[in-house]
Design an enzyme around this catalytic site. Sequence first.
Site, short mmCIF file in Angstrom:
data_model
loop_
_atom_site.label_atom_id
_atom_site.label_comp_id
_atom_site.label_asym_id
_atom_site.label_seq_id
_atom_site.Cartn_x
_atom_site.Cartn_y
_atom_site.Cartn_z
N ASP A 1 -5.66 -39.97 -47.78
CA ASP A 1 -6.19 -40.31 -46.46
C ASP A 1 -5.85 -41.75 -46.09
OD1 ASP A 1 -8.08 -41.05 -48.54
OD2 ASP A 1 -9.52 -41.54 -46.96
N GLU B 1 -10.92 -41.26 -49.71
CA GLU B 1 -11.15 -42.52 -50.41
C GLU B 1 -11.62 -43.59 -49.45
OE1 GLU B 1 -10.16 -46.56 -51.96
OE2 GLU B 1 -9.44 -45.55 -50.16
#
Length: 383
Positions: free
Chosen positions: A73, A135
């Site tokens: 991400d 994350e």
Amino acid sequence: MSSYAIAMLERLVGFDTTSRNSNLALIDWAEAELNRLGVPTKRVYDPAGDKANLWATIGPADERGYILSGHTDVVPVDGQLWSSDPFTLTRNGDRLIGRGAVDMKGFLACCLASVPAMLAADLKRPIHLAFSYDEEVGCTGVRGLIEDLRAEPLLPLACFVGEPTSMQVVVAHKAKRSYQAVVTGRPCHSSLAPLGVNAVEYAARLVVFIRELGQKWAAGPADSMYDVPVSTTHTGVIEGGTAVNIVPELCTVTFEFRVLPQVDCDAVIAEVEAFARTVLEPEMHAVAPETGIRFEYLSGIPGLDTGVDDEVTRLAMRLAGRNDLAKVAYGTEAGLFSGIDIPTVVVGPGSIEQAHTPDEFIEVAELDKCMDFIARLIEHCRA
């Protein structure tokens, strides 16, 4: 070798994996690339099935090996001024520009580009790829993968988390906790202010107390190896009130702590809550018993504290070809791997100074260094 990594990075940047979006298109592509080469993979989904971690093993699965770990991400580009499409990799000299180029799709690209070399080697110990989600919003996605690993009979020997460190080995980072305080007062007309309880004012006093904690920590304990050597506090958002002639009923405060390993996060939030319970709320209740302050836990990242002489540290330094070490203030997934007794360090291509910025970039030379790191790891696993 770096040309293959650049091609991989181009594909990875092309997926808009901003944390609010699904990462499954990227996972589908990466899994197809790995399966095409005969590499077995496994997914660990989020509860909704909209996102997934990807786990792959190259080499003997019944031996203890090494993890190369990174997140898929990226942070949003909203409100940032880019000179090109953030989700199209653009080359400007030695710079490769795109959202996630350095944080941390550059590392993922090097991992994927190195798979053929891993397969060609007669690995005695496996190399695992761990690609996670979410994350950037609190290291939440990798936790499902961590739980699966915890149940395995053989834990890997070590983990290398490829956050951008300019290929310097990072052995420690601070723990982080973030909270929201919801202050409920009693509204009234501002001309009758003493009859009300001003939620904004009590929230402001709470913010000052949190700031004073940070000021106290500025005197120590300290660790000079960290880029910010002391524990810190920070209030990021405060929202409350509706009009200047109304005593506000509600105010919210969002704050965080980033602390050194020797600081107890539970004790810190307990101190903040004690101030609210013993100082602020008695004053509020004296006017209106229905008022109060409620604390909500938002997210947390455990710290990392790997020894400078630990085996994983010495190995990482040799693979990176560097003798210097660092400790950092920002958080990573490394503490979660370390928390299940997998020795872990952070080491990856590119500079953290470029992360999250408009025209985020990674230099080709950094990809070369990362490819060299992985090539040395392959040789280590052949021995």
